[in-house]
Design an enzyme around this catalytic site. Structure first.
Site, PDB file in Angstrom:
ATOM      1  N   LYS A  62      -2.697   4.390  -1.476  1.00  0.00           N
ATOM      2  CA  LYS A  62      -3.661   5.386  -1.936  1.00  0.00           C
ATOM      3  C   LYS A  62      -4.164   5.143  -3.363  1.00  0.00           C
ATOM      4  CE  LYS A  62      -4.025   8.439   1.487  1.00  0.00           C
ATOM      5  NZ  LYS A  62      -5.291   8.969   2.026  1.00  0.00           N
ATOM      6  N   SER A 317       2.381   1.550   5.072  1.00  0.00           N
ATOM      7  CA  SER A 317       1.455   2.222   4.158  1.00  0.00           C
ATOM      8  C   SER A 317       2.097   2.938   2.981  1.00  0.00           C
ATOM      9  CB  SER A 317       0.601   3.227   4.935  1.00  0.00           C
ATOM     10  OG  SER A 317       1.424   4.199   5.551  1.00  0.00           O
TER      11      SER A 317
END
Length: 424
Positions: A62, A317
């Site tokens: 992110k 992720s």
């Protein structure tokens, strides 16, 4: 996949925009390893590689989209400050970017966000950010953040439905294609709001069009799958929040349009299956991941035949997992595997009833892991809530048969969510 019916031009990140994003974030974002997985390569007879975005400074990808967006703002907008809503990982990326760029930020997070993610957000942002816990879901926090934005004139940094954010996430694809020493046949990636897959799929369709792109989301928050089935973006009324990094009620409109055209398949996985992957990664490879970070790998066995002998990339992720969740992760994994079962057991209210249950009903390898019982006077039988852990899922039916034959069986609780929620 259904095709786009709308005639308006669909936004797609250009290669030039993605390369510009890569240059913009290069001094802040790590080029994470594309590491071969011995464990999964052997299990699936394929060359399975893990893109380790869990090794970023903020322990998720992110940071890419957040920093690309905030650093591209005009100075007059940056001076006003920024605001965002996030279930945790985007919050940390925004906090890191605010601190690095010395911009004031307000970060809304759901009250249900794991404490570890809240503390990390505060740590990365330091004096430059204010964390506000509001609402039970990301969507609740999002609505509160938008009101705050309108009242104070701040710039909203969307976690996934923003062009600069999508372009930032797309830089992962450039790295993968640069790092891979052979053409990639399959890429598996998690999906929450869709920003990651929108960006990555756009780059692959341009530079590696033969790569199969598989999106993966939790069954309890299947917002993209539902939208693809309906041919339009829809908002789910309720979601399961366990996979907090991918639990959104509504995907981004830009991301939906891109994914609708680019994805080769979309998979929904039970939360318990994801939990088993978390445990496997820790026990076998010493890799700590959060639920969303385990989703891509969790989908591999659904494609076991297709990926044999192929080059496969799985996105890991993020690793922002709170250790206090370990007991729940293990419990969900056992339930999914058919190892853990809960019953209401009807015990005769006489001496020796429990001893009889243990000796004549339980199998030699069965273990009682939960027991709640209160003796009721003036009744022949007293109910107890009993949790039993089996050695093998095949032992379940024989156990139930013995319980019924010995008149101990009351009710099976695993498939009764209204009662089961009090146990798990």
């Amino acid at each position: 996949m259904k095709t786009i019916l709308a005639k308006e031009k669909i936004y797609k990140p250009s290669l030039d925009a993605v390369k510009e994003a890569a240059s913009r974030i290069s001094k802040v974002v790590l080029k994470t390893p594309l590491a071969n997985s011995f464990t999964y390569s052997k299990r699936f007879e394929a060359n399975v590689m893990l893109k380790r975005e869990d090794l970023q400074q903020v322990r998720s990808y992110k940071i890419r989209g957040a920093y690309n967006k905030i650093s591209s703002l005009p100075q007059e907008q940056l001076a006003k400050g920024v605001i965002c809503a996030s279930a945790g990982n985007h919050a940390q990326g925004v906090a890191f970017a605010c601190n690095k760029l010395q911009a004031k930020g307000v970060i809304y997070m759901p009250i249900t966000t794991p404490r570890q993610k809240v503390e990390q957000t505060q740590m990365f942002g330091g004096e430059w950010v204010e964390v506000v816990l509001k609402g039970d879901t990301f969507d609740d926090s999002f609505k509160s953040a938008m009101k705050h934005r309108d009242q104070h004139g701040l710039v909203f940094i969307h976690p996934f439905d923003d062009e600069k954010v999508i372009e930032g996430q797309a830089t992962i694809a450039l790295e993968i294609l640069e790092q891979a020493d052979a053409p990639i046949d399959y890429i598996f990636a998690p999906l929450g709001g869709g920003g990651l897959l929108a960006g990555v799929s756009s780059v692959f369709k341009q530079l590696s069009p033969n790569t199969k792109i598989i999106g993966v989301e939790p069954a309890g928050a299947a917002s993209m799958t539902s939208s693809l089935n309906e041919g339009k973006v829809i908002e789910l009324a309720e979601i399961e929040r366990f996979v907090d990094g991918a639990a959104v009620q509504k995907v981004g409109s830009r991301n939906f349009a891109i994914c609708q055209q680019n994805l080769d398949d979309m998979v929904c996985l039970p939360e318990g299956k994801i939990c088993q992957t978390i445990l496997d990664l820790y026990n076998k490879d010493a890799i700590v991941v959060e639920p969303a970070g385990a989703m891509a790998i969790s989908a591999l066995d659904l494609y076991a035949e297709e990926i044999k002998g192929k080059n496969v990339v799985c996105m890991v992720s993020g690793s922002n997992n709170d250790i206090t969740r370990t007991a729940e992760i293990k419990e969900r994994a056992l339930l999914y595997a058919g190892i853990k079962h809960y019953f209401i057991v009807s015990f005769p209210q006489r001496a020796g009833a429990l001893r009889e249950f243990v000796a004549k009903v339980l199998g030699p390898n069965d273990d009682i892991t939960h027991f709640e019982y209160s003796k009721k006077h003036h009744r022949e039988n007293g109910p107890a809530v009993v949790g039993i852990e089996l050695n093998n899922p095949a032992d379940f039916e024989p156990l139930v048969e013995r319980m019924k034959r010995k008149n101990f069986y009351g009710e099976y609780l695993n498939d009764k969510p209204n009662l089961f929620q009090f146990l798990v």
